[in-house]
Scaffold this motif. Structure first.
Motif: not given
Length: 204
Positions: A120-124, A149, A96, A109, A129-131
């Motif tokens: 990994s990539t978070n695009t929310t 980020t 997190t 992102k 953020v959470y992985f």
């Protein structure tokens, strides 16, 4: 029209303008793609872009639609909240982070880096953020982890890099004394040998 003027400004600061010379034939529609260069001291914030068209006899009209433009030159900040530094991890873990975008354009992102590789990539666009990551993909031992980020203006921020220790191998245990099927008294001593390749034995 003989010229098209684009002004970008907000309540306290003029960021830039562009004048486009034109010799268009009367009644002709045209689409123009031109660049407005903002001044180097343009402050972060929301600016209004207005378009003024002037003809050859100096009659002008201002476009009824005003476009809002966000100027953001400030890098976002990101903090890796879990795992913490020097943490022993195994199996699938939840990674997190918390993001802050003071420039105002929003988060685009966030990337997770393990051993300098983008895993990994978070695009929310969320500020939390959470992985989910399966640590069995890594070798036993110490690895590095960080988050990077990016906001919607292209600015980037990097979290502090931490070390984690992956330990997915179960410990081994052998009872050496007494031997199997041996006879003992009412009170006896057990001798146990344990081993662990990465972390220490916590309890027996």
């Amino acid at each position: 029209p003989s010229s098209i003027l684009v002004n970008i400004s907000n309540a306290t600061h003029v960021a830039g303008s562009l004048t486009i010379s034109s010799d268009l034939v009367s009644g002709t529609n045209v689409m123009r793609n031109d660049t407005v260069t903002l001044s180097t001291n343009a402050f972060d914030g929301t600016y209004n872009a207005t378009v003024v068209v002037t003809d050859k006899v100096n009659k002008s009209v201002t476009a009824s639609k005003v476009l809002a433009v966000i100027v953001d030159s400030t890098a976002p900040t990101v903090t890796l909240t879990y795992p913490t530094a020097a943490k022993y991890v195994n199996g699938t873990i939840n990674i997190t982070g918390t993001l802050i975008d003071t420039g105002g354009s929003g988060i685009r992102k966030t990337e997770l880096y393990i051993d300098s590789l983008n895993t990994s990539t978070n695009t929310t666009g969320a500020t939390d953020v959470y992985f989910s990551y399966d640590t069995t993909q890594l070798s036993e031992g110490t690895h590095t982890m960080k988050l990077i980020t990016y906001d919607r203006s292209g600015n980037s921020g990097t979290s502090s890099q931490i070390n984690i220790t992956v330990d997915n191998v179960n410990p081994t245990v052998n009872i050496t004394t007494p031997s199997n099927s041996s006879t003992t008294g009412a009170t006896t001593t057990l001798q146990v040998v344990t081993s662990k390749d990465v972390s220490c034995i916590y309890s027996v």
